[in-house]
Enzyme design. Structure first.
Site, PDB file in Angstrom:
ATOM      1  N   ASP A 192      -4.167   8.856  10.125  1.00 11.76           N
ATOM      2  CA  ASP A 192      -2.868   8.287  10.471  1.00 11.76           C
ATOM      3  C   ASP A 192      -2.353   8.788  11.810  1.00 11.76           C
ATOM      4  O   ASP A 192      -2.627   9.906  12.237  1.00 11.76           O
ATOM      5  CB  ASP A 192      -1.853   8.620   9.370  1.00 11.76           C
ATOM      6  CG  ASP A 192      -2.184   7.897   8.078  1.00 11.76           C
ATOM      7  OD1 ASP A 192      -2.361   6.662   8.135  1.00 11.76           O
ATOM      8  OD2 ASP A 192      -2.294   8.559   7.040  1.00 11.76           O
ATOM      9  N   GLU A 232       0.880  -1.172   0.000  1.00 17.41           N
ATOM     10  CA  GLU A 232       0.000   0.000   0.000  1.00 17.41           C
ATOM     11  C   GLU A 232       0.915   1.219   0.000  1.00 17.41           C
ATOM     12  O   GLU A 232       1.616   1.469   0.978  1.00 17.41           O
ATOM     13  CB  GLU A 232      -0.884  -0.015   1.249  1.00 17.41           C
ATOM     14  CG  GLU A 232      -1.763   1.214   1.404  1.00 17.41           C
ATOM     15  CD  GLU A 232      -2.448   1.251   2.776  1.00 17.41           C
ATOM     16  OE1 GLU A 232      -1.947   0.615   3.729  1.00 17.41           O
ATOM     17  OE2 GLU A 232      -3.489   1.913   2.896  1.00 17.41           O
TER      18      GLU A 232
END
Length: 261
Positions: free
Chosen positions: A60, A49
């Site tokens: 994140d 990814e």
């Protein structure tokens, strides 16, 4: 069946669970990030990814946010990124690359163009965590035209009706976030009501015919063993980045081997 789902089904014939690793494009430099991707593919990871960095990566945690900010000290562009990923994809046909980013940089690039260029470079899946599916008709259409899978995310706090809708529309694979919060270590851990991971995945499976990938917070082999038989892909993001930051590619590969071999 989509190209990604076909790839996963074929690989799962010989593997109990597939590996998906996460790399931030341009961290700590473009050349080093491409070298790191190449090394991971040489080691036989099933998926990479690749995150095209954005200044405000809201899903994140600290490790990936710091890597994105460092990467953005350089001038990066989506088209060059796709071209470079395409060269890797051609050299490692036993692995697949999916591109992950956020809506802002991809909208500026153009969602139709993104799907077309991804297909040209054999990047078969796109992940945009902050694009609501209700506002994604044009994007979905472009992906369908180019035989690209738009990968959707569900979390333990996704309402049941919405989870069922997202799972039923999944193609390629469904990204199942393992717990509330952001990637990596999370301050949510131990505070929010904990949903049994087994119950959560079983609930998703009732609605999803696409393969299931599980990520966020995976750092130990025991966690992957827990997923085996219940998911198709274990996704390693912040843990791999932390290992890389501590000991470079050598430490990152050791972690992959410890987790999957």
């Amino acid at each position: 069946m989509s190209q990604l789902a076909t790839f996963i089904e074929a690989k799962r014939q010989n593997k109990p669970i597939l590996s998906m690793t996460h790399v931030v494009y341009g961290y700590p430099s473009v050349e080093e990030s491409l070298s790191w991707m190449e090394k991971l593919m040489e080691e036989g990871v099933d998926f990479i990814e690749v995150q095209f960095p954005f200044s405000d990566p809201v899903a994140d945690g600290p490790s990936i946010v710091a890597a994105c900010h460092k990467a953005l000290e350089q001038k990066l562009d989506v088209d060059t990124c796709l071209s470079q990923l395409g060269k890797l994809a051609k050299r490692f046909p036993d692995s697949r690359i999916v591109l992950m980013s956020y809506l802002n940089p991809m909208y500026r690039f153009g969602l139709d163009k993104l799907a077309q260029r991804a297909a040209e470079e054999n990047i078969l899946g796109l992940i945009l965590p902050d694009l609501p599916i209700e506002q994604a008709a044009t994007y979905q259409s472009a992906c369908k035209t180019n035989n690209i899978d738009p990968v959707w995310l569900v979390t333990p706090v996704t309402p049941p009706d919405r989870l069922a809708m997202l799972a039923s529309q999944a193609s390629g694979f469904l990204y199942c976030v393992a717990r509330s919060g952001v990637t990596g270590h999370s301050s949510h851990e131990g505070k929010a009501k904990q949903t049994s991971l087994d119950d959560y995945l079983a609930q998703i499976k009732q609605h999803a015919s696409a393969p299931m990938g599980v990520g966020f917070g995976i750092r130990e082999r025991a966690q992957i063993e827990q997923l085996t038989g219940k998911a198709d892909i274990a996704i390693i993001g912040s843990a791999l980045l932390d290992a890389y930051n501590q000991g470079g590619q050598k430490a990152g590969i050791k972690l992959i081997k410890d987790l999957f071999h």
